[in-house]
Design a protein around this motif. Structure first.
Motif, mmCIF file in Angstrom:
data_model
loop_
_atom_site.group_PDB
_atom_site.id
_atom_site.type_symbol
_atom_site.label_atom_id
_atom_site.label_comp_id
_atom_site.label_asym_id
_atom_site.label_seq_id
_atom_site.Cartn_x
_atom_site.Cartn_y
_atom_site.Cartn_z
ATOM 1 N N ILE A 172 -10.314 -1.226 3.307
ATOM 2 C CA ILE A 172 -9.396 -0.160 3.722
ATOM 3 C C ILE A 172 -10.179 0.972 4.373
ATOM 4 N N ALA A 173 -11.310 1.336 3.793
ATOM 5 C CA ALA A 173 -12.145 2.402 4.369
ATOM 6 C C ALA A 173 -12.627 2.012 5.763
ATOM 7 N N ARG A 196 -3.211 4.774 4.655
ATOM 8 C CA ARG A 196 -3.699 3.602 3.911
ATOM 9 C C ARG A 196 -2.773 2.400 4.117
ATOM 10 N N ALA A 244 0.828 -1.210 0.000
ATOM 11 C CA ALA A 244 0.000 0.000 0.000
ATOM 12 C C ALA A 244 0.862 1.260 0.000
ATOM 13 N N ARG A 246 -2.011 10.574 3.371
ATOM 14 C CA ARG A 246 -3.039 9.609 2.948
ATOM 15 C C ARG A 246 -2.401 8.251 2.659
ATOM 16 N N THR A 247 -1.257 8.247 1.995
ATOM 17 C CA THR A 247 -0.549 7.004 1.694
ATOM 18 C C THR A 247 -0.156 6.279 2.973
ATOM 19 N N ALA A 260 -4.040 -1.057 5.585
ATOM 20 C CA ALA A 260 -3.861 -2.332 4.884
ATOM 21 C C ALA A 260 -3.302 -3.388 5.833
ATOM 22 N N GLY A 277 0.854 3.879 -3.206
ATOM 23 C CA GLY A 277 0.492 5.280 -2.998
ATOM 24 C C GLY A 277 1.595 6.233 -3.420
ATOM 25 N N THR A 319 -9.766 -4.614 -0.304
ATOM 26 C CA THR A 319 -10.622 -3.835 -1.186
ATOM 27 C C THR A 319 -10.707 -2.404 -0.669
ATOM 28 N N ASP A 320 -11.229 -1.512 -1.492
ATOM 29 C CA ASP A 320 -11.433 -0.136 -1.029
ATOM 30 C C ASP A 320 -12.328 -0.112 0.199
ATOM 31 N N ALA A 321 -13.345 -0.971 0.239
ATOM 32 C CA ALA A 321 -14.261 -1.021 1.384
ATOM 33 C C ALA A 321 -13.541 -1.493 2.649
#
Length: 91
Positions: A81-82, A58, A41, A54-55, A62, A45, A77-79
């Motif tokens: 990570i969110a 994230r 990750a 942000r990187t 991860a 990024g 997935t994006d979900a």
């Protein structure tokens, strides 16, 4: 450079600044693959030019998504990570 602060978070240092990102409150089930997810990750990024803060967040997210599942088989997935980002203190 990134440095793990065991059980607390990760410290990031760049030539022009630094950042500390606390861990999420995800219970650790298995640490297998967490470092790989973190580095992947972080690398993705940075290569994409995503802002450093942000990187870094994230990358920690991860790793958090990885330690919450057995066997080092995270769902990155994006979900996922969110969901991890939502569990992390603002730091």
């Amino acid at each position: 450079m990134a440095l793990a602060v065991d059980g607390v978070g990760n410290a990031f240092a760049w030539p022009d600044g630094d950042l500390f990102v606390p861990l999420s409150d995800t219970p650790t089930v298995d640490t297998t693959g967490a470092g790989d997810a973190f580095v992947a990750a972080l690398t993705a990024g940075l290569l994409r030019g995503v802002p450093r803060e942000r990187t870094a967040r994230r990358a920690v997210a991860a790793a958090g998504a990885t330690v919450g599942r057995p066997g080092g088989r995270p769902e990155l997935t994006d979900a996922a990570i969110a969901a991890q980002l939502a569990r992390m203190p603002a730091g």
